[in-house]
Write an enzyme that holds these catalytic residues in place. Structure first.
Site, short mmCIF file in Angstrom:
data_model
loop_
_atom_site.label_atom_id
_atom_site.label_comp_id
_atom_site.label_asym_id
_atom_site.label_seq_id
_atom_site.Cartn_x
_atom_site.Cartn_y
_atom_site.Cartn_z
N PHE A 12 1.05 -1.34 0.22
CA PHE A 12 -0.30 -0.20 -0.03
C PHE A 12 0.56 1.24 0.30
O PHE A 12 0.78 2.41 -0.23
CB PHE A 12 -1.32 0.12 1.53
CG PHE A 12 -0.20 -0.24 2.18
CD1 PHE A 12 0.04 1.16 3.01
CD2 PHE A 12 -0.24 -0.86 3.47
CE1 PHE A 12 0.89 1.05 4.67
CE2 PHE A 12 0.68 -1.31 4.37
CZ PHE A 12 1.01 -0.10 5.03
N ARG A 49 -4.04 7.74 20.40
CA ARG A 49 -4.66 5.55 19.39
C ARG A 49 -5.77 5.21 20.08
O ARG A 49 -6.29 4.68 19.12
CB ARG A 49 -3.08 4.83 19.92
CG ARG A 49 -1.73 4.93 18.81
CD ARG A 49 -1.24 4.09 19.22
NE ARG A 49 -0.63 3.16 18.30
CZ ARG A 49 -1.33 3.13 16.90
NH1 ARG A 49 -0.71 4.39 16.24
NH2 ARG A 49 -1.39 1.86 16.50
N HIS A 68 -3.17 10.22 11.84
CA HIS A 68 -2.24 9.34 12.09
C HIS A 68 -1.44 9.37 13.67
O HIS A 68 -1.91 11.13 13.65
CB HIS A 68 -1.01 9.50 11.20
CG HIS A 68 -0.03 8.64 11.66
ND1 HIS A 68 0.22 7.90 11.53
CD2 HIS A 68 1.13 9.84 12.58
CE1 HIS A 68 1.59 7.52 12.09
NE2 HIS A 68 2.31 8.70 12.66
#
Ligand code: CMP
Length: 140
Positions: free
Chosen positions: A59, A87, A117
């Site tokens: 990817f 997270r 991210h």
């Protein structure tokens, strides 16, 4: 709980939909202070450098193309247990697997266009923060 810093990126799918404010509210609501923030348009070189750890993954090319498809907002988040906390509120990489109420569940479009991210460890956080920010840019 240690005070930590983590690198966050609000990705092009989210900036395109003007979700920066809504996503920033999620951080602040859980005690993650935005200690540094810059809106930038990454070059291909910068995207490839940032994601170099994934360079052998299938990817990688598509991911880098996506990351330069529009502006991103790079940020340093600071707070107690910031790396794990971020997270947790981001949710799983693939929004299809993300828990209810997480940023990716609520905003992400796909596993690639997954809105945010966040660094995955203290070592990665230090490296990723230094990729975009000088110490003097960060005001906790
Ligand atoms: P991020 O947390 O930024 O780290 C690497 C990124 O690669 C990930 O989020 C996704 O946006 C993207 N990606 C695309 N396909 C995959 C995949 N199959 N597995 C993991 N990450 C992927």
């Amino acid at each position: 709980m240690p005070i930590e810093r983590t690198l966050s990126i609000i990705k092009p799918d989210a900036t395109r939909r003007d979700l920066t404010g809504k996503i920033n509210t999620r951080f602040e609501e859980v005690g993650l202070r935005i200690a540094a923030q810059r809106r930038i348009h990454l070059t291909l070189d910068q995207a490839q450098g940032f994601y170099a750890v994934h360079k052998d993954r299938a990817f990688f090319d598509d991911l880098c193309k996506f990351m330069i498809s529009g502006p991103v907002v790079v940020q340093v988040l600071e707070g107690e247990n910031a790396i794990a906390k971020n997270r947790e509120i981001m949710g799983a990489t693939n929004p299809a697997n993300a828990d209810q109420g997480t940023i990716r569940k609520d905003f992400a479009e796909s596993i690639e266009a997954n809105s945010v991210h966040g660094s995955d460890s203290p070592k990665t956080a230090a490296l990723e923060i230094s990729y975009f920010f000088n110490e003097l840019d960060i005001v906790g």
